[in-house]
Design an enzyme around this catalytic site. Sequence first.
Site, short mmCIF file in Angstrom:
data_model
loop_
_atom_site.label_atom_id
_atom_site.label_comp_id
_atom_site.label_asym_id
_atom_site.label_seq_id
_atom_site.Cartn_x
_atom_site.Cartn_y
_atom_site.Cartn_z
N THR A 1 62.36 36.95 34.93
CA THR A 1 62.58 36.76 36.36
C THR A 1 61.46 37.47 37.11
O THR A 1 60.52 37.98 36.49
CB THR A 1 63.95 37.33 36.79
OG1 THR A 1 63.90 38.76 36.74
CG2 THR A 1 65.06 36.83 35.88
N CYS A 2 61.58 37.55 38.43
CA CYS A 2 60.51 38.16 39.22
C CYS A 2 60.36 39.65 38.92
O CYS A 2 59.29 40.21 39.15
CB CYS A 2 60.74 37.94 40.71
SG CYS A 2 62.30 38.59 41.31
N GLN B 1 71.63 35.44 41.88
CA GLN B 1 70.62 34.59 41.23
C GLN B 1 70.51 34.84 39.73
O GLN B 1 70.17 33.95 38.96
CB GLN B 1 69.25 34.79 41.88
CG GLN B 1 69.14 34.20 43.28
CD GLN B 1 70.02 34.93 44.28
OE1 GLN B 1 69.97 36.15 44.35
NE2 GLN B 1 70.82 34.20 45.02
N GLY C 1 56.18 28.69 50.44
CA GLY C 1 56.99 28.32 49.28
C GLY C 1 58.22 27.57 49.74
O GLY C 1 58.65 27.71 50.89
N ALA C 2 58.81 26.78 48.83
CA ALA C 2 60.01 26.03 49.19
C ALA C 2 60.98 25.94 48.02
O ALA C 2 61.85 25.07 47.99
CB ALA C 2 59.63 24.62 49.66
#
Length: 383
Positions: A38-39, A89, A161-162
């Site tokens: 993950t980030c 998340q 970003g989207a």
Amino acid sequence: MLLFRADYNNYAVSELQKLRFDEDEFYKKYDNCVLVQTCNRIEIYFDKNAKIIDINEFAEFEMIKSNNAIKHLLRTASGLNSMIVGEDQIIGQIKNSHRKAKELKKTTKYLDTIFLKAIHTGQKVRNNTKINKGCVSIGSAAVQLAEKTVGLNNKNILVVGAGEIATLVAKALIEKNIRAIVVSNRTYERAELLAKKLNGMAVHFDKLGEAINYNDIIICATGAPHAIIDKDRLKNIKGYKVLIDIANPRDVSDDVMELPNIKLYTIDDLKMVSEENLKKRKDEIPRVEKIIEEELSVLTKQLRKLKFENTIKNYDLYIENLRKREMNKALNMIENGKDPTVVLEKFSKVFANKLISDFVNIVNDDTIGDIERVVNKLNKNKI
């Protein structure tokens, strides 16, 4: 289970980037594992029987074994190990990581059992506690950071970003008193879709420089494999700009900090927000821990049953191979004219003796007690 892990607790995000694996290359090299990236975390879960080809590849990672590794996964899925405690998340990220490994046929029944329990535990925690109430995502934390550092009232905000994280940023921005929201993304249609939800405006990615110029706060959350904003791109920007980079790999190069009118924040700076977030959720943690312990107890029984099923399966295979071997000998004897009754008598004795002799050869002081109990039970249940 064996776990190798590195996260925001022991590495800055810029350092974590250097440790990240290319998923496709990783799975070409390793079997019986699940890679979770993950980030702000990298975790590799190996089946207890997995062969690790190159242990040096994980020299920079903390190693956790057995039940501690299993409990760590349950805590992670529950949001207790997240920078933003209780964030939702992580469940989706764990689920997607497990799904990818399963699609590539890299998991085992053992790993599947553990990961499904971890996902179930994470969902149960959120349904039965308030651990995920309030500011509980990297996106909402980024917005909170902007609000604390420069304020949001009457500001123009650019979201770069989207994807999933950018959408979380957008959701958090809707509630704020912002003058305007602009969305830019490499795929313009996605930017347009997100901007529409925000009553904002989309701009083409090749106009990113102009968009930065006209906005006060820029929040970056793309999935680009390299930096998309650097010093050269910002050198002619007018006015004071705040950039918040929550992408991993990073969207903004560190050299932008050399510009006097640019202030850069990264995921590492979200720790300030996460500490406040933790204080709000402190009362919920004991309830979460209780659920984790309950589910861990259930999982331990499931794994014990799974181990027993595998043992019986292996023993059944051993008996079947022995039966076929001795039966072929018996059939050859009958074909060569031996009395079938005599052959069957010999076959049954050889088969039984072979079972006993193989069994006795593997018995030792550590196993004799368990074997004794099994044999006594068999004698009580004999037909």
